[in-house]
Motif scaffolding. Sequence first.
Motif, short mmCIF file in Angstrom:
data_model
loop_
_atom_site.label_atom_id
_atom_site.label_comp_id
_atom_site.label_asym_id
_atom_site.label_seq_id
_atom_site.Cartn_x
_atom_site.Cartn_y
_atom_site.Cartn_z
N ARG A 109 11.87 -25.26 18.74
CA ARG A 109 10.44 -25.47 18.52
C ARG A 109 9.78 -24.10 18.54
NH1 ARG A 109 10.85 -29.11 23.63
NH2 ARG A 109 10.38 -27.10 24.51
N VAL A 110 8.76 -23.91 17.74
CA VAL A 110 7.98 -22.68 17.78
C VAL A 110 7.10 -22.74 19.03
CG1 VAL A 110 6.21 -21.28 16.63
CG2 VAL A 110 7.97 -22.43 15.27
N HIS A 111 7.13 -21.68 19.83
CA HIS A 111 6.30 -21.64 21.04
C HIS A 111 4.85 -21.40 20.63
CE1 HIS A 111 4.78 -20.57 24.98
NE2 HIS A 111 5.94 -20.93 25.50
N GLU A 112 3.93 -22.00 21.38
CA GLU A 112 2.51 -21.82 21.05
C GLU A 112 2.03 -20.39 21.31
OE1 GLU A 112 0.35 -23.27 25.15
OE2 GLU A 112 0.88 -24.81 23.70
N HIS A 113 2.67 -19.68 22.25
CA HIS A 113 2.26 -18.31 22.58
C HIS A 113 3.10 -17.33 21.77
CE1 HIS A 113 0.66 -15.03 24.95
NE2 HIS A 113 1.88 -14.60 25.21
N GLN A 114 2.46 -16.53 20.94
CA GLN A 114 3.15 -15.56 20.08
C GLN A 114 2.56 -14.18 20.35
OE1 GLN A 114 5.81 -16.17 18.15
NE2 GLN A 114 5.76 -18.31 18.77
N PRO A 115 3.16 -13.40 21.27
CA PRO A 115 2.57 -12.11 21.65
C PRO A 115 2.79 -10.97 20.66
CG PRO A 115 4.54 -12.52 22.93
CD PRO A 115 4.29 -13.76 22.12
N SER A 116 3.64 -11.14 19.67
CA SER A 116 3.87 -10.04 18.72
C SER A 116 2.61 -9.81 17.89
CB SER A 116 5.03 -10.37 17.79
OG SER A 116 5.18 -9.36 16.81
N THR A 117 2.18 -8.56 17.85
CA THR A 117 1.00 -8.22 17.06
C THR A 117 1.35 -7.76 15.65
OG1 THR A 117 1.01 -5.97 17.93
CG2 THR A 117 -0.33 -7.61 19.11
N ASP A 118 2.64 -7.51 15.41
CA ASP A 118 3.05 -6.98 14.10
C ASP A 118 4.11 -7.83 13.41
OD1 ASP A 118 5.33 -6.48 15.56
OD2 ASP A 118 5.26 -4.31 15.32
N GLY A 119 4.43 -9.01 13.96
CA GLY A 119 5.42 -9.87 13.33
C GLY A 119 6.85 -9.43 13.56
N GLY A 120 7.09 -8.49 14.46
CA GLY A 120 8.43 -7.98 14.72
C GLY A 120 9.34 -8.96 15.44
N PHE A 121 8.74 -9.96 16.09
CA PHE A 121 9.54 -11.01 16.74
C PHE A 121 8.71 -12.28 16.78
CE2 PHE A 121 7.19 -9.03 20.16
CZ PHE A 121 6.81 -10.08 20.99
N ARG A 122 9.39 -13.41 16.95
CA ARG A 122 8.73 -14.70 17.07
C ARG A 122 9.39 -15.47 18.19
NH1 ARG A 122 6.75 -18.96 12.59
NH2 ARG A 122 5.12 -19.78 13.93
N VAL A 123 8.59 -16.14 19.02
CA VAL A 123 9.08 -16.86 20.19
C VAL A 123 9.29 -18.34 19.85
CG1 VAL A 123 8.67 -17.41 22.62
CG2 VAL A 123 7.75 -15.27 21.65
N TYR A 124 10.43 -18.87 20.29
CA TYR A 124 10.80 -20.27 20.10
C TYR A 124 11.22 -20.84 21.44
CZ TYR A 124 11.14 -18.71 15.28
OH TYR A 124 10.87 -18.17 14.06
N LEU A 125 11.37 -22.16 21.49
CA LEU A 125 11.94 -22.84 22.64
C LEU A 125 13.19 -23.56 22.18
CD1 LEU A 125 8.70 -24.40 24.16
CD2 LEU A 125 9.94 -22.38 24.97
N ASP A 126 14.29 -23.44 22.95
CA ASP A 126 15.49 -24.20 22.63
C ASP A 126 15.28 -25.64 23.10
OD1 ASP A 126 16.21 -24.44 25.37
OD2 ASP A 126 17.62 -22.77 25.27
N PRO A 127 16.22 -26.56 22.83
CA PRO A 127 16.00 -27.96 23.20
C PRO A 127 15.79 -28.20 24.70
CG PRO A 127 17.70 -27.83 21.54
CD PRO A 127 17.39 -26.40 21.96
N ALA A 128 16.26 -27.30 25.56
CA ALA A 128 16.04 -27.45 27.00
C ALA A 128 14.77 -26.75 27.46
CB ALA A 128 17.24 -26.90 27.77
N GLY A 129 14.07 -26.07 26.54
CA GLY A 129 12.82 -25.41 26.88
C GLY A 129 12.91 -23.94 27.21
N HIS A 130 14.11 -23.33 27.11
CA HIS A 130 14.24 -21.89 27.34
C HIS A 130 13.58 -21.12 26.19
CE1 HIS A 130 18.07 -23.36 29.26
NE2 HIS A 130 17.55 -22.66 30.26
N PRO A 131 12.68 -20.18 26.49
CA PRO A 131 12.17 -19.34 25.41
C PRO A 131 13.28 -18.43 24.87
CG PRO A 131 10.78 -19.18 27.36
CD PRO A 131 12.04 -19.90 27.77
N PHE A 132 13.28 -18.23 23.56
CA PHE A 132 14.15 -17.23 22.94
C PHE A 132 13.39 -16.65 21.76
CE2 PHE A 132 15.23 -20.94 20.41
CZ PHE A 132 15.49 -20.45 19.14
N CYS A 133 13.80 -15.48 21.31
CA CYS A 133 13.09 -14.82 20.22
C CYS A 133 14.03 -14.53 19.07
CB CYS A 133 12.50 -13.48 20.69
SG CYS A 133 11.23 -13.67 21.96
#
Length: 189
Positions: A109-133
């Motif tokens: 799932r795409v995480h609602e919080h996206q701290p990248s200001t330049d698109g260099g990374f994007r935050v997701y959640l795996d099925p157990a809820g761990h954030p990954f980029c």
Amino acid sequence: MSNATQPKPKLDLVILDCPDALALGQFYAQVLGWELEDGSDRDWTTLVPPGGGITPDNPDGHTTLAFQRIDDWVEPTWPGGSHPQQVHLDLSVPDIAKAEPAVMAAGARVHEHQPSTDGGFRVYLDPAGHPFCLIGSWASFGLRPGGCLVAEAVVCETSSPPAVSRAGYWFSGAGPDGPALAAKRAAAV
């Protein structure tokens, strides 16, 4: 024995707690294109990276991921919250936009919080809820090997392909791509 001759440990496994080790292992196996180790189950699952993991028969193997079931699993909250993340994974891809459909199809799932200001990374959640980029490759930033990053000190990455995450850093005017990147940085500030 001097420090130079003492054997250094190798990072063998990165183990993530989760409610179902097999389900989360299958997710990361699909995302990374790795195999599940024989005998993997709901309680413990290990992935086999290309070239194999570190074993007595394969001492030059690669670090891999494993998953262990925790009965009282609580999904991490990030950023902040009552149950903050303990670890997250950064996965390098040539192009985030092209890689995203595959991780979403695997169950991310795409995480609602996206701290990248330049698109260099994007935050997701795996099925157990761990954030990954998903971290974009250097080529997607217009940088060739030999360029430099600046944080509090200059860090030059000369490996090919570079293996330093861009998050939290900006490109200096040094290196073969320096002037163009310095101008891009100045325009973005």
